[in-house]
Design a protein around this motif. Structure first.
Motif, PDB file in Angstrom:
ATOM      1  N   THR A 103      -5.922  12.645  12.579  1.00  0.00           N
ATOM      2  CA  THR A 103      -6.336  11.413  13.374  1.00  0.00           C
ATOM      3  C   THR A 103      -5.009  10.864  14.016  1.00  0.00           C
ATOM      4  O   THR A 103      -3.963  10.442  13.600  1.00  0.00           O
ATOM      5  CB  THR A 103      -6.923  10.312  12.345  1.00  0.00           C
ATOM      6  N   ARG A 163      -3.999  11.082   8.843  1.00  0.00           N
ATOM      7  CA  ARG A 163      -3.395  10.313   9.815  1.00  0.00           C
ATOM      8  C   ARG A 163      -2.138  11.448  10.527  1.00  0.00           C
ATOM      9  O   ARG A 163      -1.629  11.703   9.509  1.00  0.00           O
ATOM     10  CB  ARG A 163      -2.754   9.010   9.859  1.00  0.00           C
ATOM     11  N   ASP A 169       3.426   9.503  -0.631  1.00  0.00           N
ATOM     12  CA  ASP A 169       2.148   8.842  -0.406  1.00  0.00           C
ATOM     13  C   ASP A 169       1.718   7.746  -1.284  1.00  0.00           C
ATOM     14  O   ASP A 169       1.820   8.130  -2.496  1.00  0.00           O
ATOM     15  CB  ASP A 169       1.019   9.798  -0.063  1.00  0.00           C
ATOM     16  N   GLY A 170       1.814   6.509  -1.000  1.00  0.00           N
ATOM     17  CA  GLY A 170       1.487   5.376  -1.995  1.00  0.00           C
ATOM     18  C   GLY A 170       0.361   6.060  -2.713  1.00  0.00           C
ATOM     19  O   GLY A 170       0.474   5.757  -3.946  1.00  0.00           O
ATOM     20  N   MET A 171      -0.918   6.071  -2.182  1.00  0.00           N
ATOM     21  CA  MET A 171      -1.982   6.679  -3.093  1.00  0.00           C
ATOM     22  C   MET A 171      -2.565   8.074  -2.640  1.00  0.00           C
ATOM     23  O   MET A 171      -2.556   8.730  -2.898  1.00  0.00           O
ATOM     24  CB  MET A 171      -2.912   5.605  -3.239  1.00  0.00           C
ATOM     25  N   ASN A 172      -2.939   7.871  -1.392  1.00  0.00           N
ATOM     26  CA  ASN A 172      -3.986   8.795  -0.607  1.00  0.00           C
ATOM     27  C   ASN A 172      -5.333   8.819  -0.916  1.00  0.00           C
ATOM     28  O   ASN A 172      -5.935   9.523  -2.055  1.00  0.00           O
ATOM     29  CB  ASN A 172      -3.535  10.401  -0.927  1.00  0.00           C
ATOM     30  N   LEU A 173      -6.114   7.870  -0.250  1.00  0.00           N
ATOM     31  CA  LEU A 173      -7.507   7.783  -0.174  1.00  0.00           C
ATOM     32  C   LEU A 173      -8.415   9.242   0.111  1.00  0.00           C
ATOM     33  O   LEU A 173      -9.375   9.283  -0.768  1.00  0.00           O
ATOM     34  CB  LEU A 173      -7.934   6.877   0.327  1.00  0.00           C
ATOM     35  N   TYR A 199     -12.919  10.462  13.670  1.00  0.00           N
ATOM     36  CA  TYR A 199     -14.429  10.838  13.434  1.00  0.00           C
ATOM     37  C   TYR A 199     -15.181   9.722  12.872  1.00  0.00           C
ATOM     38  O   TYR A 199     -14.668   9.012  12.042  1.00  0.00           O
ATOM     39  CB  TYR A 199     -14.852  12.266  12.759  1.00  0.00           C
ATOM     40  N   LYS A 258       2.726  13.149   5.630  1.00  0.00           N
ATOM     41  CA  LYS A 258       1.731  13.847   5.020  1.00  0.00           C
ATOM     42  C   LYS A 258       1.769  15.385   4.875  1.00  0.00           C
ATOM     43  O   LYS A 258       0.815  15.965   4.283  1.00  0.00           O
ATOM     44  CB  LYS A 258       0.493  13.610   6.095  1.00  0.00           C
ATOM     45  N   GLU A 314     -11.596  10.533  -1.835  1.00  0.00           N
ATOM     46  CA  GLU A 314     -12.879  10.508  -1.268  1.00  0.00           C
ATOM     47  C   GLU A 314     -13.528  11.956  -1.400  1.00  0.00           C
ATOM     48  O   GLU A 314     -14.671  12.148  -1.542  1.00  0.00           O
ATOM     49  CB  GLU A 314     -12.582  10.416   0.516  1.00  0.00           C
ATOM     50  N   HIS A 340       0.755  -1.302  -0.118  1.00  0.00           N
ATOM     51  CA  HIS A 340       0.095  -0.060   0.042  1.00  0.00           C
ATOM     52  C   HIS A 340       0.882   1.392  -0.026  1.00  0.00           C
ATOM     53  O   HIS A 340       0.406   2.350  -0.279  1.00  0.00           O
ATOM     54  CB  HIS A 340      -0.938   0.000   1.202  1.00  0.00           C
ATOM     55  N   MET A 349     -17.019  12.854   8.584  1.00  0.00           N
ATOM     56  CA  MET A 349     -15.737  13.050   7.333  1.00  0.00           C
ATOM     57  C   MET A 349     -16.654  13.484   6.230  1.00  0.00           C
ATOM     58  O   MET A 349     -16.043  14.363   5.788  1.00  0.00           O
ATOM     59  CB  MET A 349     -15.234  11.652   7.221  1.00  0.00           C
ATOM     60  N   GLN A 392       1.322   0.315  -6.022  1.00  0.00           N
ATOM     61  CA  GLN A 392       0.345   1.243  -6.297  1.00  0.00           C
ATOM     62  C   GLN A 392       0.816   2.175  -7.803  1.00  0.00           C
ATOM     63  O   GLN A 392      -0.294   2.267  -8.538  1.00  0.00           O
ATOM     64  CB  GLN A 392       0.411   2.521  -5.320  1.00  0.00           C
TER      65      GLN A 392
END
Ligand code: GDG
Length: 478
Positions: free
Chosen positions: A309, A274, A373-377, A351, A279, A381, A164, A356, A195
């Motif tokens: 988070t 996170r 970052d591997g992807m960043n969901l 949360y 990040k 989102e 990941h 979110m 990825q």
């Protein structure tokens, strides 16, 4: 169902639940957030599979159990293993090494020994749970030795591995004293997924240089006649699920409430991560605060909401980061905030999904600025929630997601002036420009959602080593 041999076995460091103390003082399970859970859960449900992983904590003797329709099989870790395998080798050696050495990786032989022991326990557990010829899908950097260990125990099973996080270039990977063991561990799989194509290429090149196997394009030829394929499978999200959540009346109402609580600013900037040094939280808050200091933005018109988070709180570098961010936010608010209108609204908390989604809906400008970052969901989102084609995405070119979300404002997080220019542009962008970009990005993620990701990985598994009539079901959801 709990103890029958499974056709699909997911092996990941963490179970998708946490062991918590319930209101009556008794221990109970609670679903836990995270990129991997979001991605795997639908596939597991569709195939009645079992998920093997650590539930957090040091409880031993836990039995397999069902939670919310999923069969979960907990693996115990001792306090020493949490320190050596998890906090040590996984998160203070591999994590920084694989993320461009953003922080300095530490190399300790006792951490490595613990990593080997715990990987072996995971492999033995998977070997015991898998039906004949089953598919075992191993996840992530904590378990890179499992494929080879499992193959030795169960040559009949089909083994897939997905990383990941980024797979580093040879120049960095080379530093690892146990580099050869890691490469050989991964080569136990039939398919090693990354990825991005760059990660797969780094891996194949290293295998050729360090292990000496023959390779051709994405294939590695082993002396025992096996072939291992290394390819890219960019992970995605449950796009429809997020959009559905975002359209809920309660979420719309909550988004409005958030905006009002922030004093009704013209633009809300948002970061959700996170709390991790990869990040780029520091850089984005500085860029924002400089725009305020220079009078380009005013705290009456613009606010930055940063959700961080809690993560890996016992690892030293994460404690230092938390203090750094606390100090920075305090200084920025002290310098630029006014009564009732802080420049930054900082939340160190986790949360529910609804909250979110409400934050994604409330945000005019989403800032995703990882150094690597591997992807960043989170970026995907945010896009999934913008069903009215509004909102702006500022995205680091060092996030895997940047390869797909080309219409975002792409930034180099090391270039503060470049980041400031992007924030400024997004702040002033007209509705037409915003919707043109957002429409294109929404089209991209809709055509490559989590279902497509799982399907392509499972299909590639079938191609690299045919399953003799057994085919797993992809996760189909409407
Ligand atoms: C790793 C790789 C890769 C976060 N806070 C809350 C919450 N989240 C959810 C987000 C998102 C997930 O956690 C975070 O995923 P990311 O992809 O952004 O980052 P990592 O945790 O570092 O994930 C990453 C990913 O694996 C998948 O392969 O993309 O590159 O580093 O889904 O929404 N969810 C809830 N409350 C929170 O407070 N409910």
């Amino acid at each position: 169902m709990v103890n029958v041999p499974a056709e699909l076995v997911i092996v990941a460091n963490r179970l998708p639940v946490d062991r918590v103390t319930g209101p009556d003082g008794e221990p109970e399970w609670r679903a836990s957030p995270g990129g991997l859970v979001t991605a795997i859960e639908p596939v597991l449900r569709a195939n009645n599979g079992v998920w093997i992983g650590w539930p957090g904590g040091t409880d031993s003797g836990l039995e397999p159990f069902e939670h919310d329709g999923l069969t979960l099989d907990p693996i115990a870790l001792s306090a020493e293993e949490i320190e050596g395998f998890y906090e040590g080798f996984s998160n203070a050696t591999l994590w920084p090494l694989y993320h461009d050495v953003v922080a300095k990786p530490e190399f300790h032989r006792e951490w490595w020994d613990s990593y080997v022991d715990v990987n072996r326990r995971f492999a033995e557990h998977a070997a015991a749970r898998a039906a004949k010829g089953a598919m075992v899908w191993v996840h992530d950097y904590q378990l890179q030795l499992v494929p080879q260990m499992l193959r030795e125990l169960r040559p009949d099973v089909h083994i897939g591995f997905f990383l990941h996080i980024p797979f580093p270039p040879a120049e960095l990977f080379q530093q690892l004293p146990w580099r050869r063991q890691i490469l050989e561990g991964l080569l136990g799989a039939d398919l090693v997924g990354f990825q991005l194509p760059g990660g797969a290429q780094n891996f194949v090149r290293l295998v050729r240089q360090r292990v000496g196997h023959k390779t051709h394009r994405d294939l590695v030829y082993l002396p025992d006649g096996r072939t291992v394929r290394a390819s890219a499978f960019p992970i995605s999200i449950d796009v429809k699920g997020f959009e559905k959540l975002a359209r809920q009346e309660s979420v719309t109402a909550r988004a409005k409430e958030i905006r009002e609580a922030l004093g009704g600013p013209r633009r809300i900037f948002l970061g959700i991560d996170r709390l991790d040094y990869t990040k780029g939280i520091h850089a984005r808050l500085r860029a924002f605060s400089e725009l305020i200091a220079e009078g380009e933005l005013d705290v009456e018109d613009a606010v930055f909401v940063q959700v961080a988070t809690p993560s890996r709180e016992r690892v030293e570098q994460y404690r230092v980061l938390r203090d750094d961010i606390d100090r920075l936010v305090g200084r920025i608010n002290g310098d630029h905030g006014r009564i009732g209108t802080p420049a930054i609204s900082y939340l160190h908390a986790s949360y529910p999904r609804e909250e979110m989604a409400a934050l994604y809906r409330a945000a005019d400008i989403m800032v995703v600025s990882p150094y690597r970052d591997g992807m960043n969901l989170v970026a995907k989102e945010y896009v999934a929630c913008q069903y009215d084609d509004g909102g702006a995405l500022i995205l680091s070119e060092f996030a895997g997601a940047a390869y797909e979300l080309r219409q975002a404002w792409l930034i180099n997080p090391y270039d503060l002036n470049g980041m400031k220019a992007a924030l400024r542009e997004a702040y002033h962008a007209d509705a037409k420009d915003l919707s043109r970009r957002m429409r294109a990005m929404r089209k991209t993620i809709k055509s490559a959602d989590i279902t497509a990701w799982a399907r392509s990985f499972l299909q590639a598994m079938d191609e690299v080593r045919p399953a003799h009539g057994k085919t797993l079901l992809p996760a189909d959801r409407d």
